[in-house]
Design an enzyme around this catalytic site. Structure first.
Site, mmCIF file in Angstrom:
data_model
loop_
_atom_site.group_PDB
_atom_site.id
_atom_site.type_symbol
_atom_site.label_atom_id
_atom_site.label_comp_id
_atom_site.label_asym_id
_atom_site.label_seq_id
_atom_site.Cartn_x
_atom_site.Cartn_y
_atom_site.Cartn_z
ATOM 1 N N ASN A 22 18.484 -15.251 -17.904
ATOM 2 C CA ASN A 22 19.532 -15.173 -18.930
ATOM 3 C C ASN A 22 20.828 -15.677 -18.292
ATOM 4 O O ASN A 22 20.926 -15.754 -17.063
ATOM 5 C CB ASN A 22 19.650 -13.744 -19.482
ATOM 6 C CG ASN A 22 20.193 -12.762 -18.461
ATOM 7 O OD1 ASN A 22 21.209 -12.999 -17.804
ATOM 8 N ND2 ASN A 22 19.501 -11.648 -18.304
ATOM 9 N N ARG A 90 8.934 -11.165 -15.772
ATOM 10 C CA ARG A 90 8.926 -9.738 -16.114
ATOM 11 C C ARG A 90 7.572 -9.243 -16.607
ATOM 12 O O ARG A 90 7.395 -8.034 -16.822
ATOM 13 C CB ARG A 90 10.010 -9.438 -17.159
ATOM 14 C CG ARG A 90 11.421 -9.651 -16.621
ATOM 15 C CD ARG A 90 12.471 -8.919 -17.449
ATOM 16 N NE ARG A 90 12.315 -7.468 -17.404
ATOM 17 C CZ ARG A 90 13.091 -6.605 -18.069
ATOM 18 N NH1 ARG A 90 14.069 -7.063 -18.837
ATOM 19 N NH2 ARG A 90 12.888 -5.310 -17.987
ATOM 20 N N ARG A 139 14.154 -13.758 -27.056
ATOM 21 C CA ARG A 139 13.035 -13.160 -26.338
ATOM 22 C C ARG A 139 11.886 -12.771 -27.265
ATOM 23 O O ARG A 139 10.723 -12.921 -26.918
ATOM 24 C CB ARG A 139 13.515 -11.907 -25.591
ATOM 25 C CG ARG A 139 14.609 -12.182 -24.559
ATOM 26 C CD ARG A 139 14.059 -13.014 -23.420
ATOM 27 N NE ARG A 139 15.050 -13.227 -22.374
ATOM 28 C CZ ARG A 139 15.292 -12.390 -21.378
ATOM 29 N NH1 ARG A 139 14.640 -11.251 -21.295
ATOM 30 N NH2 ARG A 139 16.189 -12.689 -20.460
ATOM 31 N N HIS A 168 19.336 -10.221 -26.116
ATOM 32 C CA HIS A 168 18.608 -9.067 -26.659
ATOM 33 C C HIS A 168 19.491 -8.418 -27.715
ATOM 34 O O HIS A 168 20.721 -8.378 -27.548
ATOM 35 C CB HIS A 168 18.371 -8.001 -25.570
ATOM 36 C CG HIS A 168 17.177 -8.226 -24.696
ATOM 37 N ND1 HIS A 168 17.188 -7.939 -23.350
ATOM 38 C CD2 HIS A 168 15.923 -8.682 -24.977
ATOM 39 C CE1 HIS A 168 15.993 -8.214 -22.840
ATOM 40 N NE2 HIS A 168 15.219 -8.675 -23.803
ATOM 41 N N ASP A 170 20.128 -5.378 -28.223
ATOM 42 C CA ASP A 170 20.963 -4.261 -27.740
ATOM 43 C C ASP A 170 22.170 -4.721 -26.913
ATOM 44 O O ASP A 170 22.968 -3.910 -26.479
ATOM 45 C CB ASP A 170 20.117 -3.231 -26.973
ATOM 46 C CG ASP A 170 19.584 -3.751 -25.645
ATOM 47 O OD1 ASP A 170 19.846 -4.926 -25.283
ATOM 48 O OD2 ASP A 170 18.879 -2.979 -24.948
ATOM 49 N N ALA A 258 22.816 -8.899 -13.898
ATOM 50 C CA ALA A 258 21.465 -9.255 -14.331
ATOM 51 C C ALA A 258 21.398 -9.320 -15.845
ATOM 52 O O ALA A 258 20.344 -9.551 -16.430
ATOM 53 C CB ALA A 258 20.466 -8.225 -13.820
ATOM 54 N N CYS A 264 20.458 -0.832 -21.648
ATOM 55 C CA CYS A 264 19.299 -1.507 -21.039
ATOM 56 C C CYS A 264 18.635 -0.632 -19.972
ATOM 57 O O CYS A 264 17.433 -0.749 -19.727
ATOM 58 C CB CYS A 264 19.726 -2.802 -20.354
ATOM 59 S SG CYS A 264 20.520 -3.971 -21.405
ATOM 60 N N ASN A 525 36.055 -53.080 -58.074
ATOM 61 C CA ASN A 525 37.117 -53.974 -58.510
ATOM 62 C C ASN A 525 37.550 -54.893 -57.361
ATOM 63 O O ASN A 525 37.759 -56.094 -57.534
ATOM 64 C CB ASN A 525 38.291 -53.097 -58.960
ATOM 65 C CG ASN A 525 39.336 -53.828 -59.787
ATOM 66 O OD1 ASN A 525 39.016 -54.410 -60.808
ATOM 67 N ND2 ASN A 525 40.580 -53.797 -59.331
HETATM 68 N N1 ARG Z 1 17.483 -9.351 -16.388
HETATM 69 C C1 ARG Z 1 16.928 -8.669 -17.487
HETATM 70 C C2 ARG Z 1 16.346 -9.690 -18.463
HETATM 71 O O1 ARG Z 1 16.930 -10.750 -18.613
HETATM 72 C C3 ARG Z 1 17.946 -7.824 -18.171
HETATM 73 C C4 ARG Z 1 17.382 -6.992 -19.278
HETATM 74 C C5 ARG Z 1 18.387 -6.250 -20.028
HETATM 75 N N2 ARG Z 1 17.781 -5.371 -20.934
HETATM 76 C C6 ARG Z 1 18.175 -5.166 -22.201
HETATM 77 N N3 ARG Z 1 17.573 -4.266 -22.897
HETATM 78 N N4 ARG Z 1 19.077 -5.891 -22.761
HETATM 79 O O2 ARG Z 1 15.345 -9.469 -19.068
#
Ligand code: ARG
Length: 703
Positions: A22, A90, A139, A168, A170, A258, A264, A525
Site C-alpha cells: 500500500n 499476507r 483489496r 481498506h 476502515d 505500514a 487495524c 454561412n
Molecule cells: N500493511 C497492511 C496491509 O497493507 C496494513 C493493514 C491495515 N489493516 C487495516 N485493517 N486497514 O495489508
C-alpha cells in the site's frame, strides 16, 4: 457490562515494514522502530484492556502484518468469514487466523480461491446493527459481498474506494454508537457517497478533513461513547466531544508506516446479536456474451475495463479462443454491479462493444409509451451509430435509420415488427420506445486483426510527430477510394469550414467538384461567404490570397459580398447573372452538386441560401448524407460533429484538421472506418488533387 466486549490483538514481535503493498509502506521498508512499535502497541493494548477483554493470537515469524488482526476475518455472533488476502505477502496469515477462530468456537466460512476479501478491514457493522458496510475497489472484490450477506444473513451495503491511500474501508470510514458515522467522503466514488447520505442523516455524519484522514483519524476503535485513535486535530476532537464522545488519543506512528492504526490493530470478536437482520444485497449480476476478435482487437480488455472502471466486478464463465489467425473468440462473462443503476451504466457501454445478454433469456423488450409529444420516457435507450437490433416479441428486429442520439421506436402490427431511430422532437404520444438495456444488441463487424488499429490519426504539420510520408500514404489511399467511388457511381459528401478557403484550398476543392468527386457539400454561412469573397474580391476574411496579407478595409469585404448575393436573391442567381464566375459555390451550382448551409448565431447577413431554421437545416443535412459512401470532413468541427451524429457506422469518414483534438474527437468512432489527419487543410486538398491527377494519367509515361 463492558466485560462482554472482546477484541483480538496480536503482539508486534515480528512486526516490520518488509514489503510494499500500500502507498504508506513506500519508502518505509525497515524504517519502523521495533522498540517504539512495541511501546505504542502496549499502550493501545492497555487502553482497550481498561474497557474490554482482549484476546491474543500468537504472532508468527515471517508474517509481519499479522499485528493487523482487523484483517483476520469478519465476525458476527459466532460466525466468521475468513479473509482471503489479495497479496501473497499476507496470504500466509490465513491458516493461523483460521486456527484461532476454530479453537475459539467460531464457525468459519471460506471464500473461493481468487475471490479476495480482507475481513473487518473492509467490512464494518453499523453500530446499531442495521446493516454491514462493505468496501471494495482495492483489496476486496465486489463479488464476495453476496456470499458474505448470505453467510452472515445481513444486509450488505457496498461502498467503492477510489483513493489508494484509503485502500481498506476502515482507513476512511468508522460507524459510531448512536448511528453516527465518522468518514472521509473523498475516498469514495459519487455513487457510494450518495448511498452513505441516503442511509445516514446529515446530523449524524461527521466529516473528516484530509489532514486528519491521512493521520488515520477514521481508523478508530469505538466502545460505547469512547473512541480510541491516533493523534487527531483539536477541531475534530471538539467536534466529536460535542456529539458526546470521549476521544482517547494514543500515538501509533510506527504502524502508520505500514498503513494501519488503532482499528487495524484490533478485531472486535463480540459483535452484538441483532434480533431481526436478514440477508439483502442490492448487487445485481448478469450473464453476457461477447464474440469477435476479443483478444487481438482488444475487445475483451475494453469490456472488462468498462466493468471495473464503473465500479462493477466480473467473472469469466467461459472463453473459447479462436485458434486460427482469422477465427473469432467467444466469451461468457458474469458482470456484477453494486446497484441496478450502475449495472445499466455498465450495460450501455458493453452494448456498444457488441455484448448481448443471452438471447434466450429475453423475449419481450422493455418499452414504455410516450406520454407527451417530443418527450421520451425516462430511462429511454439512447441510440449509437452501430447497427442495432432489438428484441420484439421474442425476435431480433433490425433498427432502421440508424444514427446516434435518438430513441428507438418499436411497432408491431400484422404486417410485421419495426424498430426505428427517432429524434426526440419527432416522438409522438403513444409511440412505444425502448427503455433500459434489456433486449438490445449492436452488431459489430468482425474486424480482421489487421484492420484493428486503423482508427488512426496521422500528423503532418502537427507539432513533433510530423510524418509527411505517412500523410502522403493516407492521401494516396483516400484518392484511390474516391476514384473508385466515383467510377462506381457512389457518393462522397464534403463538410467544410471557412478554413478551407483561408488556407488556399478553394481552388482544389473547386477542382474536386468540377471533376465529379463530390456529390454534396455541407457547411455554414461562412464557407460560402469567404469562398465568394475570394472569387470576387481576391480576399478571404480580408486577407489577400495572393500576398497573404490583410488589405486595407478588407474586414468589410465579406459584408459587401453578402449584400451582393442578397441583392441577386441567391447564389445560383448570382451565377446566372455572371457575377460569380469561379470558386467552390460556383462549381456546386454549375455541376448541380447540392449544398446545404446551416446557419448559426454568429452568422453575418446571412446569405439568402443559409438556412437559419436549424431543424430544417438538420433535415437537409440528413437528407444529403443518405447513401453516402465517404464523408470528407474538412476543418469544421461544428458541422462535422453534426454530420457524425447522423451517420451510421459503416460510412468511411476522413477528418482533416490542424487541431489534433478535433481530429481525435471526430475520428474516434471506435471502428475501422474513420481516418484522422492532422494537417493544414489547404495542403491536404492540394495533395489530394495531385494524387487524383496521378491516378487519371495514362499508365505509360513518356520518358
Ligand atoms: N500493511 C497492511 C496491509 O497493507 C496494513 C493493514 C491495515 N489493516 C487495516 N485493517 N486497514 O495489508
Amino acid at each position: 457490562m463492558t466485560e462482554t466486549i472482546r477484541f483480538l490483538m496480536c503482539s508486534p514481535d515480528h512486526y516490520d515494514v518488509d514489503y510494499v503493498i500500500n502507498p504508506w509502506m513506500e519508502g518505509n521498508i525497515h524504517k519502523s522502530s521495533q522498540e517504539k512499535a512495541r511501546q505504542q502497541w502496549q499502550q493501545l493494548y492497555h487502553v482497550l484492556k481498561d474497557r474490554a477483554l482482549v484476546d491474543l493470537v500468537t504472532p508468527e515469524k515471517g508474517w509481519p502484518d499479522m499485528v493487523f488482526t482487523a484483517n483476520a476475518g469478519l465476525v458476527l455472533e459466532k460466525t466468521v468469514v475468513l479473509s482471503r488476502f489479495l497479496h501473497k505477502e499476507r496470504q500466509g496469515e490465513e491458516p493461523y487466523f483460521k486456527q484461532w477462530f476454530e479453537d475459539n468456537g467460531f464457525t468459519v466460512h471460506e471464500l473461493p480461491k481468487d475471490l479476495p476479501f480482507e475481513g473487518a478491514g473492509d467490512a464494518l457493522l453499523d453500530r446499531e446493527g442495521r446493516w454491514l458496510w462493505a468496501g471494495y475497489g482495492f483489496r476486496t472484490e465486489l463479488d464476495s459481498h453476496p456470499l458474505i450477506a448470505k453467510w452472515l444473513d445481513i444486509e450488505v451495503l457496498s461502498l467503492r474506494l477510489i483513493d489508494e491511500r484509503f485502500y481498506h474501508l476502515d482507513t476512511c470510514f468508522c460507524p459510531l454508537s448512536g448511528g453516527y458515522l465518522l468518514y472521509y467522503p473523498d475516498a469514495f466514488d459519487a455513487y457510494s457517497n450518495r448511498l452513505i447520505e441516503l442511509k445516514i442523516p446529515e446530523e449524524k455524519r461527521i466529516i473528516v478533513e484530509e489532514a486528519d484522514a491521512v493521520n488515520f483519524a477514521c481508523n478508530a476503535v469505538n466502545i460505547g461513547q469512547v473512541i480510541v485513535m491516533n493523534k487527531i486535530s483539536d477541531d475534530l476532537q471538539h467536534n466529536l466531544a460535542a456529539k458526546g464522545f470521549e476521544v482517547v488519543q494514543t500515538p501509533l506512528t510506527e504502524f502508520l508506516k505500514a498503513g494501519g492504526a488503532a482499528k487495524c490493530l484490533t478485531l472486535r470478536t463480540t459483535e452484538p446479536l441483532i434480533p431481526d437482520h436478514h440477508a439483502n444485497v442490492t448487487i445485481e449480476s448478469r450473464i453476457l456474451q461477447l464474440e469477435g476478435h476479443l483478444l487481438d482487437a482488444g475487445i475483451m480488455n475494453k469490456a472488462l475495463d468498462v466493468v471495473v472502471g464503473n465500479g462493477g466486478s466480473f467473472k469469466v464463465l467461459n472463453f473459447t479462443l479462436g485458434i486460427e489467425r482469422q477465427s473469432t473468440s467467444s466469451a461468457e462473462v458474469r458482470v456484477s454491479a453494486p446497484s441496478h443503476e450502475v449495472m445499466e451504466e455498465i450495460m450501455v457501454q458493453l452494448i456498444d462493444l457488441g455484448a448481448a445478454a443471452r438471447p434466450q433469456e429475453i423475449c419481450d423488450v422493455n418499452t414504455a409509451v410516450v406520454a407527451q409529444d417530443g418527450v421520451a420516457p425516462d430511462d429511454f435507450y439512447v441510440s449509437t451509430i452501430y447497427p442495432t437490433e432489438v428484441r420484439v416479441n421474442c425476435e431480433w428486429v433490425r433498427v432502421e435509420n440508424q444514427r446516434m442520439d435518438a430513441a428507438i421506436v418499436v411497432t408491431e402490427s400484422p404486417e410485421g415488427k419495426t424498430a426505428k431511430c427517432t429524434l426526440l422532437r419527432d416522438l409522438k404520444a403513444g409511440d412505444r420506445v425502448m427503455v433500459g438495456v434489456e433486449g438490445i444488441r449492436t452488431i459489430r463487424q468482425a474486424e480482421s486483426r489487421e484492420q484493428r488499429n486503423s482508427t488512426q490519426e496521422f500528423t503532418f504539420m502537427g507539432a513533433g510527430v510530423s510524418s509527411e510520408r505517412r500523410v502522403e500514404l493516407t492521401v494516396e489511399q483516400i484518392a484511390w477510394e474516391m476514384r473508385q467511388i466515383r467510377d462506381q457511381g457512389g457518393k462522397v459528401v464534403v463538410t467544410a469550414g471557412p478554413v478551407v478557403i483561408h488556407t488556399g484550398g478553394a481552388q482544389h476543392l473547386s477542382r474536386l467538384i468540377r471533376d465529379g468527386y463530390v456529390h454534396a457539400l455541407l457547411g455554414g454561412n461562412a464557407i460560402a461567404v469567404h469562398d465568394m469573397e475570394q472569387a470576387i474580391m481576391g480576399t478571404s476574411l480580408g486577407v489577400d490570397m495572393q500576398k497573404g496579407i490583410p488589405v486595407r478595409g478588407g474586414h468589410r469585404h465579406h459584408l459587401k459580398i453578402i449584400n451582393l448575393i442578397r441583392r441577386h436573391g441567391s447564389i445560383a442567381k448570382a451565377v446566372s447573372a455572371g457575377v460569380l464566375t469561379k470558386g467552390v459555390m460556383y462549381e456546386c451550382v454549375k455541376n448541380n452538386v447540392p449544398f446545404s448551409l446551416a446557419g448559426s448565431i454568429r452568422d453575418d447577413g446571412p446569405l439568402p441560401d443559409t438556412e437559419m431554421d436549424l431543424i430544417k437545416a438538420q433535415e437537409e443535412y440528413s437528407r444529403l448524407i443518405q447513401g453516402a459512401d465517404m464523408i470528407l470532413m474538412l476543418s469544421s468541427m461544428l458541422h462535422s460533429i453534426g454530420v457524425g451524429n447522423m451517420t451510421p457506422a459503416g460510412v468511411k469518414m476522413v477528418c482533416v484538421d490542424i487541431n489534433p483534438a478535433v481530429v481525435t474527437k471526430l475520428s474516434d468512432r471506435g471502428s475501422v472506418e474513420s481516418v484522422g489527419i492532422v494537417t493544414d487543410v489547404g495542403l491536404f486538398l492540394s495533395l489530394l488533387t495531385q494524387q487524383l491527377d496521378k491516378l487519371t494519367r495514362p499508365l505509360v509515361e513518356t520518358v
